[in-house]
Motif scaffolding. Structure first.
Motif, PDB file in Angstrom:
ATOM      1  N   ASP A 177       0.828  -1.206   0.000  1.00 15.63           N
ATOM      2  CA  ASP A 177       0.000   0.000   0.000  1.00 15.63           C
ATOM      3  C   ASP A 177       0.863   1.257   0.000  1.00 15.63           C
ATOM      4  O   ASP A 177       2.051   1.213   0.231  1.00 15.63           O
ATOM      5  CB  ASP A 177      -0.890   0.019   1.247  1.00 15.63           C
ATOM      6  N   ASN A 178       0.205   2.343  -0.242  1.00 12.86           N
ATOM      7  CA  ASN A 178       0.927   3.617  -0.228  1.00 12.86           C
ATOM      8  C   ASN A 178       1.009   4.187   1.176  1.00 12.86           C
ATOM      9  O   ASN A 178       0.842   5.374   1.385  1.00 12.86           O
ATOM     10  CB  ASN A 178       0.248   4.632  -1.147  1.00 12.86           C
ATOM     11  N   LEU A 179       1.195   3.294   2.137  1.00 17.57           N
ATOM     12  CA  LEU A 179       1.350   3.710   3.530  1.00 17.57           C
ATOM     13  C   LEU A 179       0.242   4.654   3.975  1.00 17.57           C
ATOM     14  O   LEU A 179       0.482   5.739   4.477  1.00 17.57           O
ATOM     15  CB  LEU A 179       2.716   4.370   3.747  1.00 17.57           C
ATOM     16  N   VAL A 180      -1.001   4.219   3.728  1.00 21.07           N
ATOM     17  CA  VAL A 180      -2.129   4.985   4.221  1.00 21.07           C
ATOM     18  C   VAL A 180      -2.401   4.509   5.645  1.00 21.07           C
ATOM     19  O   VAL A 180      -3.023   3.488   5.869  1.00 21.07           O
ATOM     20  CB  VAL A 180      -3.391   4.750   3.350  1.00 21.07           C
ATOM     21  N   ALA A 181      -1.846   5.235   6.597  1.00 21.52           N
ATOM     22  CA  ALA A 181      -1.962   4.786   7.981  1.00 21.52           C
ATOM     23  C   ALA A 181      -3.371   5.021   8.496  1.00 21.52           C
ATOM     24  O   ALA A 181      -4.053   5.948   8.074  1.00 21.52           O
ATOM     25  CB  ALA A 181      -0.972   5.541   8.853  1.00 21.52           C
ATOM     26  N   VAL A 182      -3.792   4.148   9.394  1.00 18.64           N
ATOM     27  CA  VAL A 182      -5.068   4.343  10.060  1.00 18.64           C
ATOM     28  C   VAL A 182      -4.879   5.406  11.131  1.00 18.64           C
ATOM     29  O   VAL A 182      -3.906   5.365  11.879  1.00 18.64           O
ATOM     30  CB  VAL A 182      -5.530   3.026  10.720  1.00 18.64           C
ATOM     31  N   THR A 183      -5.774   6.364  11.155  1.00 15.50           N
ATOM     32  CA  THR A 183      -5.693   7.381  12.193  1.00 15.50           C
ATOM     33  C   THR A 183      -6.357   6.852  13.457  1.00 15.50           C
ATOM     34  O   THR A 183      -7.511   6.409  13.411  1.00 15.50           O
ATOM     35  CB  THR A 183      -6.450   8.653  11.755  1.00 15.50           C
ATOM     36  N   ALA A 184      -5.625   6.882  14.540  1.00 13.26           N
ATOM     37  CA  ALA A 184      -6.187   6.376  15.792  1.00 13.26           C
ATOM     38  C   ALA A 184      -7.311   7.288  16.261  1.00 13.26           C
ATOM     39  O   ALA A 184      -7.246   8.510  16.096  1.00 13.26           O
ATOM     40  CB  ALA A 184      -5.098   6.296  16.855  1.00 13.26           C
ATOM     41  N   THR A 185      -8.340   6.686  16.837  1.00 14.09           N
ATOM     42  CA  THR A 185      -9.394   7.484  17.461  1.00 14.09           C
ATOM     43  C   THR A 185      -8.838   8.141  18.722  1.00 14.09           C
ATOM     44  O   THR A 185      -7.728   7.838  19.163  1.00 14.09           O
ATOM     45  CB  THR A 185     -10.579   6.590  17.864  1.00 14.09           C
ATOM     46  N   VAL A 186      -9.644   9.024  19.296  1.00 10.25           N
ATOM     47  CA  VAL A 186      -9.244   9.697  20.538  1.00 10.25           C
ATOM     48  C   VAL A 186     -10.354   9.470  21.565  1.00 10.25           C
ATOM     49  O   VAL A 186     -11.475   9.957  21.386  1.00 10.25           O
ATOM     50  CB  VAL A 186      -9.037  11.211  20.293  1.00 10.25           C
ATOM     51  N   GLY A 187     -10.042   8.679  22.575  1.00  7.84           N
ATOM     52  CA  GLY A 187     -11.017   8.443  23.643  1.00  7.84           C
ATOM     53  C   GLY A 187     -12.202   7.586  23.240  1.00  7.84           C
ATOM     54  O   GLY A 187     -13.302   7.758  23.763  1.00  7.84           O
ATOM     55  N   ALA A 188     -11.960   6.638  22.305  1.00 11.17           N
ATOM     56  CA  ALA A 188     -13.048   5.742  21.903  1.00 11.17           C
ATOM     57  C   ALA A 188     -12.882   4.387  22.599  1.00 11.17           C
ATOM     58  O   ALA A 188     -11.773   3.888  22.723  1.00 11.17           O
ATOM     59  CB  ALA A 188     -13.045   5.561  20.391  1.00 11.17           C
ATOM     60  N   PRO A 189     -13.987   3.804  23.059  1.00 10.56           N
ATOM     61  CA  PRO A 189     -13.887   2.567  23.830  1.00 10.56           C
ATOM     62  C   PRO A 189     -13.723   1.297  22.976  1.00 10.56           C
ATOM     63  O   PRO A 189     -14.157   1.255  21.829  1.00 10.56           O
ATOM     64  CB  PRO A 189     -15.226   2.519  24.586  1.00 10.56           C
ATOM     65  N   TRP A 190     -13.108   0.289  23.584  1.00 15.24           N
ATOM     66  CA  TRP A 190     -12.986  -1.049  22.988  1.00 15.24           C
ATOM     67  C   TRP A 190     -13.218  -2.056  24.089  1.00 15.24           C
ATOM     68  O   TRP A 190     -12.510  -1.995  25.074  1.00 15.24           O
ATOM     69  CB  TRP A 190     -11.595  -1.253  22.374  1.00 15.24           C
TER      70      TRP A 190
END
Ligand SMILES: *[C@@H]1O[C@H](CO)[C@@H](O)[C@H](O)[C@H]1NC(C)=O
Ligand SMILES: *[C@@H]1O[C@H](CO)[C@@H](O)[C@H](O)[C@H]1NC(C)=O
Length: 459
Positions: free
Chosen positions: A28-41
């Motif tokens: 891939d063209n290094l399309v990084a996933v942007t981390a959420t901020v304060g989202a639960p898992w």
């Protein structure tokens, strides 16, 4: 998958095909996933947030019990104080120019409505309500177990802004698990796992709302359980009789560590197959295999035809029932090879006397005797599905009988050096499928949250 029918809980090996779709790869063209901020898992059942942002005064922040309380709750307050604010708490003073959005919130009120149970169980209520607003933060749960899950969610929705300040958005959560049994299986026979690694894994389980540690403690390769009644079993059957065993006090400590995190410990003592290591100390337990008329030096599954087998199993499981407080013991029962039984003249005689021609009958006879022994100890039992298949008791897999599932990591290729990194964050995907509503199933929607969650677990 784990299914409950009557008093029996069945485990099915199903491999979840869930992969977090991290888009970073060499192609891939290094399309990084942007981390959420304060989202639960995992994602709660009902979750809504507002754009109101509140700051938290980490230095003064308090966890306050406003309902019932007990040792489990106080230990959780300590743990979640550092999980929420971490050691970064003390670095706050190095951020002098904090732009306060509101008057900082200084505590969370935790209201547990009923007296604490000592141990979690299949029937535990893990539901909770969590709300964050200008008037404060409150967590309400029917039982202590829900309070633990809610504290974990709280620690996840708190985040730091660019000034280093701890923040939380206005939030309303109403949550409960989709399934009651959410397990991780560890195999401590193929390779020994240290207590330190097992504890770290229990921490990771708590962070993903897993509630059953299915402990596949013994197998062919080694017998690390140090029995009080039969100490020779680990002396002769463990990889090392001093360093590669679990003593009674080690086991008590792990059960306590798990209890404080709302995690059940279900031990699996797998028989009649997978028991080569048991035979080192218990004479005549395993079937002698024959080539023609002669014992060929090999041993097969436990010998189901002799009375001494059941006398031993009664004493052994009496001890297990006392050592492990959970209602359930897993009795294994998988992958029983009939070849050795077929070769043994005494077993052939026994079959003839009973008028049986199918060795599946003999397996069923063994399992039924074992279930009676364990049932008489007032324990419930879990077994692998194939015991039922072989016993021809008919098909059963109605969806409504499913009580949960497990991520099983077998130990042939994992030990202390790679267990945690191989299991996590993969098992987080299983954790979310078992906790969250059925509709939460999109890998691409999960990717950003998993990115944040991985950092949280690393921290
Ligand atoms: C929190 O509020 C800010 C705006 O104040 C918003 O940008 C952000 O998306 C909100 N986060 C969540 C999880 O709702
Ligand atoms: C084994 O137990 C059965 C049932 O209790 C009994 O009938 C039988 O005599 C016993 N056999 C031996 C060899 O003790």
């Amino acid at each position: 998958m784990v299914v409950k029918q009557g008093s029996i809980v069945l485990s099915f090996l199903i491999f979840y095909g869930v992969t977090a779709n991290r888009q970073v790869s060499h192609q891939d063209n290094l399309v990084a996933v942007t981390a959420t901020v304060g989202a639960p898992w995992p994602m709660p059942q009902k979750y809504s947030t507002t754009n109101d942002v509140f700051s938290l005064d980490a230095a003064k922040f308090q966890f306050i019990a406003t309902g019932k309380s007990c040792d489990i709750l106080y230990a959780a307050f300590d743990r979640y104080n550092s999980l929420t604010f971490g050691r970064q708490k003390n670095t706050l003073k190095f951020f002098p120019k904090i732009k306060r959005v509101q008057v900082p919130l200084q505590g969370i009120n935790v209201n547990v409505q009923s007296d604490c149970d000592k141990y979690p169980s299949l029937e535990s209520d893990e539901s909770y309500q969590l709300s964050v607003s200008g008037t404060g933060i409150s967590l309400t749960a029917n039982q202590i177990w829900g309070a633990l899950r809610g504290l974990d969610t709280f620690s996840q929705i708190v985040y730091r802004n660019n000034d280093g300040q701890f923040m939380v958005n206005g939030t309303t959560i109403s949550d409960s698990p989709r399934f009651k049994h959410r397990g991780i299986l560890l195999d401590t026979s193929r390779h020994y796992l240290s207590e330190a690694v097992i504890k770290k894994n229990l921490d990771a389980m708590e962070q993903n709302k897993f509630n059953v540690f299915h402990w596949h403690i013994t197998d062919d390769q080694s017998f690390p359980y140090q029995s009080s009644a039969f100490p020779d079993m680990s002396r002769l059957g463990a990889y090392d009789p001093e360093t590669h065993i679990y003593t009674q006090s080690d086991i008590r400590e792990l059960i306590e560590y798990a209890r404080l995190r709302g995690i059940r410990v279900v031990p699996e003592f797998d028989t009649p197959g997978h028991s080569q290591s048991w035979g080192k100390a218990i004479k005549d337990l395993l079937t002698k295999c024959y080539t023609g008329e002669k014992f060929n030096g090999n041993f097969g599954p436990i010998d189901p035809t002799i009375n001494s087998t059941y006398k031993f199993l009664t004493s052994f499981f009496e001890e297990i029932a006392a050592v492990f407080p959970d209602h359930y013991v897993h009795l294994g029962g998988d992958e029983v090879s009939f070849n050795c039984w077929k070769s043994n003249p005494a077993v052939q005689e026994f079959m003839k006397a009973k008028g049986w021609t199918s060795y599946a009958k003999l397996e069923e006879y063994y399992m039924q005797n074992l279930l009676n022994i364990v049932g008489n100890l007032d324990k419930g039992y879990q077994i692998w599905q194939e015991v039922i298949d072989n016993g021809a008791k008919g098909q059963m897999l109605q969806k409504k009988l499913v009580v949960g599932g497990e991520a099983c990591i077998w130990g042939e290729f994992v030990d202390n050096t790679n267990l945690l990194s191989r299991l996590w964050p993969r098992a987080a995907a299983v954790g979310e499928r078992l906790w969250s509503p059925m509709s939460v199933s999109s890998p691409s929607a999960a990717a950003s949250r998993l990115e944040e969650h991985r950092c949280r677990m690393v921290r």
